[in-house]
Motif scaffolding. Structure first.
Motif: not given
Length: 678
Positions: A64-67, A69-77, A107-118
């Motif tokens: 859910e965090v990756l989605k 943060a709009e990074i989920w799509g990259e993880m599928r490609t 927040t969206k910013e918190q999700c972005d930070t978590i996703a990009k950290t990992h």
């Protein structure tokens, strides 16, 4: 999947107790002792792995965090990623810390930070890592720190535990997928956004040093982070994308990729005595510390004047003491010197040397030698190696040895730096300057500017995934370096086939004119200034000489002799009795005659402490590897010295492979004991 199931997975990582020796040598944390979890999920991407049967119920929060943060799509490609995936149990602990109950409340910013950290855009397999920072940053441009520790499981069995940032344990490792690797972790990583002094203030073990840091106001020098002017000066042709980059050719390498840093960072490293170390010297208060260090610095700098009541005075002994502990570049434990096994296991003549680098500290006109001996540890101001060791130096603690306050595990990394514990008092006293540092100072080109290190340009291997690119720097945005507008200076990756010392160089190209500021000498006196040359003439590799230039070299804008031809070899600069290059099997008198003849013409053989390609010794096997004596002059510690290299022939394709310089005191190069060949 519940927490108990993850505890069972941790058990797969258990080592015999004897394997604890790996912690001491700081080699790869995972060796043949524990094959661990090595699975290849054929057809899976990072995304499909996280949603696969047996796993999907434990990663719903992270997905859910990756989605969000709009990074989920990259993880599928298609791509090359390392995903440190926190479990739902880890997220539940994180929710409690933040006072929320679900991802929806972040927040969206918190999700972005978590996703990009990992997420990292490079592959990291545990079996390849050493204790310290990971080789490449995560999507937040931060370096995660990898450590090993010991623990006892629920059955009383000793295990080895693998952590990130001393916070999160890797509970299942090296799950290969089509677009990378997944490392499952038990906690959500929360890298500090505090500046280095603020992170240090949280550590109850270093209260006295922090008090001294504040008293001297050196805290003010450790709060910079990003150069806001840098991005305003990026020309339109610059590239920050290694998949595109600026293409260029050298004599041997075609279609090289050059990129520029996306940001310019200011970062720092602090070496810190704990309160218990101070107590071992009878120091328990700031006044005790002032009283203790003052005699050392008054002896070391007898002509200096200062206000005894003003700790911010740069000549005050307390200010000198504190600032000597600080470096203007961020370096994790594995980044002081070469640490990659590809180089250290096969290309270093360990019997003769420790790997070492010279750094200028934040105490004006002072240097520090950081060393890595073959058997374990990192040391400050160590002298000698093996049987010739005369000064053991100050030992730097690895992250795995970090002292703990109660049950709290300390993260020693800030947004703009890192600090390390040391085992004894660190002084730039008279003994250190006149004895310990009275030695050949071998200065690697990539240590000459903090920007080379803080940008991540220094220390990469060409064999690393995504590592085969070079990094350039714009004029005016690289400390200690001046470039003309027509100069290209590319910081190269390390390569074990490069015929240059320790496999690193800066390739200087174009109609170049470049100036480097040298680190200060420790004491005044006569020094030889030398530069390493790899000319490629008659090397058996195709005779690539056309890309070497003829240069005029200056010391503080004074030309040093006639122009230097970078296309020569041994036989071009000396002819002796047998008319052959120096050979290890030469009679001692024959060898000495050749060396004297070379020296009289301003040249020396290469050092014998590095072997390219595992077997080719630069001193004995490569007649095109030399040291050029640039100057013999009287140097002063408080004077800034600059070496300038200017192309003098109108050959726009010529290059200078700048690798290493030496500053050698007369007591070494002309002492009672002849200078060693190492």
């Amino acid at each position: 999947m519940n927490k108990n199931s993850w505890a069972k997975k941790i058990a797969k990582c258990a080592f015999p107790l004897a394997a604890m020796c790996l912690l001491l040598t700081q080699q790869s944390c995972l060796e043949e002792y524990a094959p661990g979890n090595y699975y290849t999920f054929t057809g899976n991407t990072v995304a499909s792995f996280l949603e696969s049967e047996g796993y999907k119920e434990d990663f719903t929060y992270f997905v859910e965090v990756l989605k969000r943060a709009e990074i989920w799509g990259e993880m599928r490609t298609y791509g090359t990623y390392t995903c440190f995936a926190p479990t739902n149990a880890g997220f539940e602990d994180y929710f409690k810390e933040k006072g929320v109950s679900s991802v929806a409340e972040l927040t969206k910013e918190q999700c972005d930070t978590i996703a990009k950290t990992h997420i990292c855009n490079s592959l990291f397999y545990c079996k390849d890592l050493v204790v310290g920072a990971l080789p490449y940053p995560n999507r937040l441009d931060r370096y995660l720190v990898y450590t090993c520790d010991s623990a006892t499981d629920e059955h009383g069995k000793m295990d080895i535990v693998y952590r990130l940032n001393q916070q999160s344990t890797i509970v299942e490792r090296d799950d290969s997928v089509q677009n990378g690797v997944v490392q499952i972790v038990d906690r959500v990583l929360s890298p500090s956004n505090k500046m280095l002094p603020d992170v240090m203030e949280l550590d109850p073990n270093i209260r006295l040093f922090v008090e001294a840091l504040k008293a001297t106001k050196m805290t003010d020098s450790l709060t910079a982070y990003m150069d806001d002017e840098y991005e305003l000066h990026i020309p339109s042709y610059d590239s920050i994308d290694p998949s595109k980059g600026i293409r260029y050719d050298t004599g041997m390498e075609k279609n090289q990729i050059g990129i520029f840093p996306e940001h310019r960072y200011f970062k720092f490293t602090a070496f810190v005595e704990t309160d218990s170390v101070f107590e071992s010297y009878g120091i328990t208060s700031l006044q005790d510390l002032v009283d203790y260090v003052t005699p050392f610095y008054e002896e070391s700098f007898p002509n200096a004047t200062y206000d005894k009541n003003d700790y911010t005075d740069r000549n005050h002994p307390l200010n000198r003491f504190v600032s000597y502990h600080l470096l203007p570049e961020q370096m994790a434990y594995n980044e002081f010197n070469i640490s990659q096994k590809e180089l250290t296991d096969y290309y270093v003549e360990w019997a003769n040397i420790d790997i070492e680098d010279i750094f200028e500290t934040m105490m004006p006109h002072s240097i520090m030698r950081l060393s890595s001996p073959k058997v374990g540890g990192r040391y400050i101001n160590r002298k000698g190696a093996g049987k010739t060791l005369v000064e053991p130096g100050v030992r730097v603690f690895s992250p795995s040895e970090t002292a703990k306050a109660g049950d709290a595990v300390l993260d020693q990394t800030a947004i703009n730096g890192v600090y390390h514990y040391i085992d004894k008092l660190l002084l730039y006293d008279k003994k250190t300057r006149e004895e310990t540092l009275n030695t050949r100072l071998r200065i690697m080109c990539q240590t000459l500017s903090p920007d080379y290190i803080n940008s991540g340009a220094r220390g990469r291997l060409s064999s690393d995934v995504n590592g085969n690119w070079t990094m350039g720097f714009k004029p005016g945005f690289c400390k200690n370096v001046q470039l003309s507008e027509e100069t290209q200076a590319w910081v190269r990756y390390r390569n074990n086939t490069f015929t240059c010392f320790f496999g690193e160089e800066i390739t200087i190209m174009g109609r170049y004119d470049v100036t480097f500021r040298l680190p200060p000498v420790p004491t005044e006196g006569t020094y030889e200034l030398r530069m390493f040359m790899c000319t490629m003439k008659d090397s058996g590799l195709g005779g690539f000489t056309s890309d070497r230039g003829v240069v005029q070299i200056y010391l503080n804008d004074v030309p040093q002799g006639i122009p230097v031809d970078l296309r020569l070899n041994q036989l071009d600069v000396v002819v002796t009795g047998d008319g052959k290059k120096a050979n290890k099997s030469d009679d001692e008198e024959v060898l000495r005659a050749k060396e004297r003849a070379m020296h009289s013409r301003g040249y020396m053989l290469a050092p014998d402490s590095y072997s390219a390609q595992g077997s080719i010794n630069l001193r004995w096997d490569r007649e095109d590897c030399l040291r050029k004596i640039i100057a013999t002059d009287y140097f002063y510690p408080e004077v800034d010295y600059f070496i300038r290299i200017r192309l003098v022939l109108d050959n726009p394709t010529a290059c200078c492979p700048f690798n290493m310089i030496e500053l050698v005191p007369k007591s070494i190069y002309a002492g009672d004991i002849p200078e060693d060949a190492h």
